[in-house]
Design an enzyme around this catalytic site. Structure first.
Site, mmCIF file in Angstrom:
data_model
loop_
_atom_site.group_PDB
_atom_site.id
_atom_site.type_symbol
_atom_site.label_atom_id
_atom_site.label_comp_id
_atom_site.label_asym_id
_atom_site.label_seq_id
_atom_site.Cartn_x
_atom_site.Cartn_y
_atom_site.Cartn_z
ATOM 1 N N GLY A 211 -64.776 -91.669 -3.140
ATOM 2 C CA GLY A 211 -64.043 -92.517 -2.181
ATOM 3 C C GLY A 211 -62.628 -92.222 -2.310
ATOM 4 C CG ASN A 212 -60.189 -92.697 0.426
ATOM 5 O OD1 ASN A 212 -59.529 -93.654 0.627
ATOM 6 N ND2 ASN A 212 -60.519 -91.739 1.086
ATOM 7 C CG HIS A 213 -57.053 -95.672 -4.783
ATOM 8 N ND1 HIS A 213 -57.863 -96.549 -5.558
ATOM 9 C CD2 HIS A 213 -56.757 -94.771 -5.569
ATOM 10 C CE1 HIS A 213 -57.899 -96.082 -6.684
ATOM 11 N NE2 HIS A 213 -57.536 -94.874 -6.657
ATOM 12 C CB ALA A 279 -58.058 -92.469 3.696
#
Ligand code: C5P
Length: 401
Positions: A211-213, A279
């Site tokens: 995943g991402n932030h 995102a």
């Protein structure tokens, strides 16, 4: 309809921005409104009753008790008004308003008022972002009041940030729009806006993911603002802790890019505006392990495959939709953003550079540049709510062209 002949009650509390209220009064008087000013005792440290009453052509009240045993009726003042504007609204006055702490004429008048209330907060930047102020503003909004948000800029303390009272012209415009029945809240009425938000999580096994932030804040702010303007909003969000602030927003929570893609295309034909602020993970594991992967070997290799580009697919299938993309870049920012505008067949792209402090993923603020095929416009560092307003203002202007 205009402000002419309207009864405008201006309630001034004790902040340095009180000096700007003279211009607000003059605006209303020039346009033919009747203005009654009330103020708190503290406000008298910043502006005089004499200057306010000279401009408003009426006596100014700050106390329940007048001369020679007379009294100033908060009920009469409140019922007289077609609108009440609390400006500047200090943290103290805001708090008293939303909690019913009725210890002065201004609050007693506010609590007796049945008319629409407009609030222009003004305070130092740390006070403005304090959780208690945020909560109190949300409460005021939930009472149906209109908040005219503080602006960014230099503050009386010498600090720079959000907290400056909106300019008198802005306050005047919001109230004039209200009287014209073309509330700024309704500028997207009849439009359907689809927004993607947050990160996507791509499963590796039943407990792990890539995943991402991304926090989802930008997308949720956009959804709140579009809904406020009367649009029908479909918000498709990856895993995010953000909550919707408006029950009219249709929220669909998804996990992976593939789920996001198929959810988007459930609605795509019916939307007028698509804003892709998610995102989306670019790659996902080729296989998702059925059981939790054991840590046996020194190295573990996971084969990744490219995810579908949701926005590019939207661009390819575009018929009438106005499409907005985001670009988060670290180098050759403008070139890359303009490249994406072209490649994904977008109408507009919003660039945030990770080089700018306060911009990007996890912050409450963002600093953006907007590009269309012909225009470029650069904005200052602002809260994500303000950035959402700038983006939607820009989209509305483009739609009018
Ligand atoms: O190509 P890049 O990922 O930088 O493009 C960013 C824009 O494309 C954003 O608007 C993002 O929401 C969208 N996007 C998407 N699906 C992907 C990748 C990006 O919708 N798989």
């Amino acid at each position: 309809m205009s402000v002419s002949g309207k009864k405008v009650l201006i309630a001034v509390s004790g902040g340095i921005a009180a000096y700007k209220i003279h211009f607000l009064i003059r605006n209303f008087i020039k346009k033919g409104a009747e203005v009654q000013v009330i103020m708190t005792a503290d406000a008298e440290h910043f502006v005089t009753k004499l200057s306010l009453s000279t401009l408003s052509k009426k006596p100014v009240y700050s106390d329940f008790y007048g001369d020679n045993g007379s009294w100033n009726s908060h009920v009469e003042l409140a019922l007289w008004a077609d609108v009440m504007i609390v400006a500047p609204c200090t943290a103290n006055t805001l708090s008293k308003m939303v909690h019913g702490m009725c210890d002065n004429l201004l609050i007693a008048t506010y609590m007796s008022a049945k008319c629409p209330v407009f609030i222009a907060p003004a305070m130092d930047l740390d006070m403005y972002v304090h959780p208690s102020t945020k909560k109190n503003l949300e409460l005021a909004e939930s009472f149906g009041h209109t908040i005219i948000p503080a602006e960014n800029g230099e503050l009386a303390s010498g600090l720079v940030g959000q907290g400056r009272m909106a300019e008198p012209e802005t306050i005047f415009n919001v109230v004039e729009h209200f009287f014209n029945g073309e509330s700024h809240l309704e500028s997207l009425k009849g439009k359907t806006v689809l927004i993607t938000a947050g990160p996507t999580y791509e499963a590796i096994d039943p407990v792990r993911f890539i995943g991402n932030h991304s926090s989802g804040k930008m997308g949720f702010s956009l959804a709140a603002e579009a809904s406020k303007r009367g649009a029908k909003v479909i918000l498709i969000s990856g895993p995010s802790s953000q909550l919707i602030r408006d029950k009219n927003i249709e929220l669909h929570r998804v996990t992976s890019a593939r789920e996001m893609l198929s959810k988007v295309f459930e609605f795509y034909d019916r939307i007028d505006i698509g804003i892709a602020s998610a995102a989306v993970a670019d790659y996902a594991p080729k296989e998702v392990a059925k059981e939790k992967i054991k840590k046996n070997d020194e190295n573990l290799t996971i084969e990744l495959v490219k995810n579908p580009d949701i926005l590019k697919t939207m661009g390819e299938k575009k018929t009438h939709q106005f499409l907005v993309g985001f670009a988060l870049e670290t180098q050759n920012e403008e070139e890359n953003a303009k490249g994406k505008l072209e490649k994904k067949n977008l109408d507009m792209i919003v660039l945030n550079s990770l080089r700018d402090e306060g911009a990007g993923f996890k912050n409450d603020t963002n600093k953006i540049k907007i590009f269309t095929k012909t225009d470029k416009i650069e904005f200052n560092l602002k809260s994500k709510d303000e950035v959402a307003r700038d983006i939607l203002n820009f989209i509305e202007n483009q739609l009018l062209k």
